[in-house]
Design a protein around this motif. Structure first.
Motif, PDB file in Angstrom:
ATOM      1  N   ASP A  12      54.636  49.382   2.166  1.00 50.70           N
ATOM      2  CA  ASP A  12      53.717  48.348   2.646  1.00 50.70           C
ATOM      3  C   ASP A  12      53.883  47.035   1.893  1.00 50.70           C
ATOM      4  O   ASP A  12      53.202  46.061   2.199  1.00 50.70           O
ATOM      5  N   GLU A  63      47.696  50.906   8.439  1.00 61.29           N
ATOM      6  CA  GLU A  63      46.861  49.968   9.204  1.00 61.29           C
ATOM      7  C   GLU A  63      45.474  49.954   8.590  1.00 61.29           C
ATOM      8  O   GLU A  63      44.970  51.004   8.203  1.00 61.29           O
ATOM      9  N   PRO A  64      44.844  48.773   8.521  1.00 56.90           N
ATOM     10  CA  PRO A  64      45.408  47.503   8.946  1.00 56.90           C
ATOM     11  C   PRO A  64      46.631  47.156   8.096  1.00 56.90           C
ATOM     12  O   PRO A  64      46.783  47.610   6.969  1.00 56.90           O
ATOM     13  N   LEU A  65      47.504  46.324   8.690  1.00 63.34           N
ATOM     14  CA  LEU A  65      48.759  45.992   8.031  1.00 63.34           C
ATOM     15  C   LEU A  65      48.530  45.258   6.716  1.00 63.34           C
ATOM     16  O   LEU A  65      47.688  44.369   6.625  1.00 63.34           O
ATOM     17  N   PRO A  67      49.629  42.572   3.844  1.00 70.14           N
ATOM     18  CA  PRO A  67      50.128  41.215   4.071  1.00 70.14           C
ATOM     19  C   PRO A  67      51.636  41.119   4.281  1.00 70.14           C
ATOM     20  O   PRO A  67      52.087  40.431   5.197  1.00 70.14           O
ATOM     21  N   ARG A  70      52.559  42.427   7.688  1.00 72.77           N
ATOM     22  CA  ARG A  70      52.130  41.474   8.721  1.00 72.77           C
ATOM     23  C   ARG A  70      53.148  40.331   8.823  1.00 72.77           C
ATOM     24  O   ARG A  70      53.487  39.883   9.905  1.00 72.77           O
ATOM     25  N   TYR A  73      56.030  41.676  10.666  1.00 69.58           N
ATOM     26  CA  TYR A  73      55.673  41.767  12.083  1.00 69.58           C
ATOM     27  C   TYR A  73      55.783  40.398  12.750  1.00 69.58           C
ATOM     28  O   TYR A  73      56.333  40.279  13.840  1.00 69.58           O
ATOM     29  N   ASP A  74      55.263  39.381  12.092  1.00 67.32           N
ATOM     30  CA  ASP A  74      55.309  38.036  12.659  1.00 67.32           C
ATOM     31  C   ASP A  74      56.741  37.564  12.903  1.00 67.32           C
ATOM     32  O   ASP A  74      56.997  36.821  13.848  1.00 67.32           O
ATOM     33  N   PRO A 158      49.220  45.625  16.200  1.00 68.48           N
ATOM     34  CA  PRO A 158      48.692  46.091  14.906  1.00 68.48           C
ATOM     35  C   PRO A 158      47.189  45.847  14.776  1.00 68.48           C
ATOM     36  O   PRO A 158      46.640  44.941  15.395  1.00 68.48           O
TER      37      PRO A 158
END
Length: 159
Positions: A12, A63-65, A67, A70, A73-74, A158
Motif C-alpha cells: 500500500d 480499501e479505502p486506498l 495515498p 490512489r 490509480y490516478d 475504489p
C-alpha cells in the motif's frame, strides 16, 4: 522477454519521498502529468508491447486506498494502459483464500522472477532474480489466481 511480463503488487506504500507523489499529494499533479513525468516507462511499455509481448499488472490493495495507491490509480489509465499495459485491481478483502507471495514480483516469460523488496514504509531495498522452477511456478499460479479475481482498471471504482 519475448512473450509475457506480469507484475504483482502487494503493498500500500511505495517510495514515500518520490517528488511527483509529494506534488500530487499537494494537488499539483493531474493524471496526465503523471504520464508525462513517467514517459520513460511508457516508452518501454510501448516498445515491449509493440514487439508482441503481453504486459499485465495487478495491484492487490487495501480499501479505502492508501495515498500512494490512489496516486497509482490516478495515473494508471493515462500512463500504464495508454502505453499498452493491462492493469487490474483486487481489493485485499477479495484476496482471502489466495496463496500469495510475501513480495512483489515481475514474472518474465514464465521462466524468470524478479522479486522487489521494500521497507515497511515503502522505501526500495533491492531486488533478487531467480529462475528456480518451483518459485516460477508459484508466482505464475499466484498471478493467474489474482488476475482472474481482479477488476479491470476501467471498471474499478475504489472506495
Amino acid at each position: 522477454m519475448e512473450r509475457t511480463a506480469v507484475h504483482l503488487e502487494l503493498r500500500d506504500a511505495y517510495t514515500p519521498d518520490d517528488p511527483l507523489f509529494l506534488r500530487w499529494l499537494e494537488g499539483q499533479v493531474a493524471p496526465a502529468d503523471i504520464a508525462e513525468h513517467e514517459h520513460q516507462w511508457a516508452q518501454i511499455v510501448r516498445a515491449t508491447v509493440g514487439r508482441g509481448v503481453t504486459m499485465r499488472r495487478v495491484r492487490v490493495v487495501s480499501e479505502p486506498l492508501a495515498p500512494f495507491v490512489r496516486f497509482e490509480y490516478d495515473g494508471a489509465g493515462a500512463l500504464n494502459e495508454a502505453a499498452g499495459e493491462q492493469v487490474r485491481w483486487l481489493p485485499r478483502r477479495q484476496a482471502t483464500g489466495l496463496c500469495l507471495p510475501a513480495n512483489d514480483f515481475w514474472l518474465l516469460d514464465d521462466r524468470l522472477v524478479r522479486f522487489g523488496y521494500f521497507s515497511g514504509t515503502g522505501d526500495y531495498l533491492g531486488a533478487e532474480l531467480t529462475d528456480d522452477p518451483a518459485l516460477v511456478e508459484q508466482c505464475g499460479s499466484a498471478f493467474d489466481a489474482v488476475w482472474e479475481r481482479a477488476t479491470p482498471h476501467k471498471d474499478y471504482r475504489p472506495q
